[in-house]
Design a protein around this motif. Structure first.
Motif: not given
Lengths: 240, 238
Positions: B1-6, B40-43, B48-51
């Motif tokens: 589940m993708a989380t939204i980061a601010l 959205l935070v994606c991995e 690899r982790l990106w927005l």
């Protein structure tokens, strides 16, 4: 004078209680042309912000070799207040407010990522009912986030004043023009740090802490609303 | 589940932090992985982790294909606009088969499909119209005819994905050719002007539409394509 601002029942001129904020309405991403834009309504104060950048500076001399320059243009519409008052672009008061907003954002925006470029923020106040400075800062913050300009934290701003022995939150036009001391505070909600503190009147030091605390509380509640607004804007489907 | 980061949110890091690679939109502030944009935070499996943030302004990055518009011609290179913070440079020799005697003939205002060869925050970016591995054009070069649609960066990324429903849907209606730039520009060319305009409007409308609406938009487009065009003199000169 102070007696009029706070009725004996503890209600202010617009019917709010002293620590109450006005209604907040936000819209993000209005303009197709601007890289980022936002509209904020705080009670009756309406503010529009558009962000362009990072882009090539207009003049070669206006660039810094190691970071981006933030330029702010702050305009108040001539029809925004009760009496029609047209202000030129070079009005000292407007330039001063623009400079305050610029310095509010400079420590937060990661300008080192874009050397030799500029970021322009255009702010237009459409309706003035007090609290234009903090409405402008909140609108600019949303517009920056909409433009995808990296910032180390949100910037949220709120004002507070002092009348009849009580601290009042989010002053409206009547309260501001009644010569009550008004403190505008811009805060980074995650770390709690203040990035701007603006007061142009005199306030006794004994009361200062109460007013400052109330203003920061107001910032925190505004931060929650702005948070929700941005999350909603993120969720509205844009192809990924 | 993708989380939204601010901006300012600390992002939860998967188990092996040492091998983590941070992509766009995330940075390390005071030891914690923090988001600097809203998205959205994606991995992915490669640690690899990106927005994934929606944005209009393009920040050039090496290897990405872009659509550039020539702004000026200099002796050694062309100055082009790629929609980023600075105009880019396209060396005159960065074309297939170009030599000092045999220079490419690009006018000011020409559209070029190129790849970013140099993208450094302290220098003007550079692009090239050859594939560096093979020294052949491989589709890069000047684009003639057709039209350019400006869209968001997220839309371009989704168009470049395999089996993009928008492009597959369009291809079932009529043949067309397209060049997708990661800088928010898409070039479309088809046989008739009417088809080009319909395709361009469709892409513009699909930018920002939820994926569930695409099939119904395609159906409406199909009807418009099959409309007989009497009284439609867009192709009067062809």
């Amino acid at each position: 004078m102070s007696r009029e601002l706070l009725a004996p029942e503890g209600l202010r001129v617009d019917g709010r209680r002293p620590p109450e904020l006005r209604r907040l309405l936000t819209r993000v991403g209005l303009f197709a042309v601007a890289d980022g834009s936002a509209y904020v309504e705080l009670g009756n104060t309406k503010c529009l912000a558009a962000v362009y950048g990072p882009k090539e500076p207009r003049t070669q001399s206006a660039q810094l070799h190691d970071r981006a320059v933030i330029n702010v243009e702050y305009n108040v519409a001539s029809f925004s207040s009760g009496e029609r008052k047209s202000r030129t672009r070079r009005d000292k008061r407007l330039l001063e407010i623009a400079s305050v907003i610029k310095r509010t954002f400079e420590p937060v925006v990661m300008t080192a990522t874009f050397p030799r470029s500029e970021i322009d923020i255009y702010i237009q106040i459409l309706q003035l009912d007090g609290g234009a400075l903090h409405a402008a800062i909140n609108a600019s913050c949303l517009a920056m986030i909409d433009a995808g300009i990296p910032m180390s934290d949100y910037v949220v701003a709120c004002s507070a004043g002092f009348a009849s022995g009580t601290a009042l939150l989010d002053l409206n036009y009547i309260e501001e023009s009644a010569e009550t001391p008004a403190l505008t505070v811009a805060m980074l909600p995650k770390s709690g740090k203040l990035t701007m503190l603006n007061m142009e009147s005199r306030l006794h030091l004994d009361h200062f802490k109460d007013v400052l605390d109330l203003a920061t509380e107001g910032c925190k509640s505004l931060a929650e609303s702005l948070d929700e607004a941005v999350r909603k804007a993120c969720k509205t489907p844009r192809p990924i | 589940m993708a989380t939204i980061a601010l901006p300012g949110d600390v992002v939860a890091v998967p188990d092996d932090p040492a091998a983590l690679r941070l992509g766009p939109g995330l940075t390390q502030l005071l030891g914690a992985v923090t988001a600097v944009k809203a998205g959205l935070v994606c991995e992915d499996s490669g640690n690899r982790l990106w927005l994934n943030a929606s944005q209009k302004r393009y920040i050039p990055s090496v290897g990405e294909p872009v659509l550039a518009v020539v702004q000026a011609k200099h002796a050694e290179n062309f100055r082009v606009d790629i929609g980023g913070p600075h105009p880019a440079l396209l060396p005159v020799l960065a074309f297939e088969g170009a030599t000092k005697r045999n220079r490419p003939n690009l006018d000011v205002g020409a559209l070029v499909y190129a790849r970013v060869s140099l993208a450094n925050k302290d220098m003007d970016p550079e692009i090239e119209c050859v594939n560096p591995a093979t020294s052949k054009a491989d589709g890069f070069g000047e684009l003639k005819g057709g039209t350019v649609v400006k869209c968001s960066l997220g839309m371009c990324r989704s168009l470049m994905a395999k089996n993009s429903p928008i492009l597959e849907g369009l291809s079932s209606l009529f043949p067309f050719e397209t060049a997708i730039g990661m800088n928010g520009r898409v070039w479309i060319n088809a046989e008739t002007t009417r088809q080009i305009v319909l395709a361009a409007n469709f892409i513009r409308a699909a930018d920002g539409a939820p994926p569930s609406r695409i099939p119904s938009m395609l159906k409406a487009l199909k009807k418009r394509v099959e409309e007989t065009d009497d009284g439609d003199d867009m192709d009067a000169d062809s």
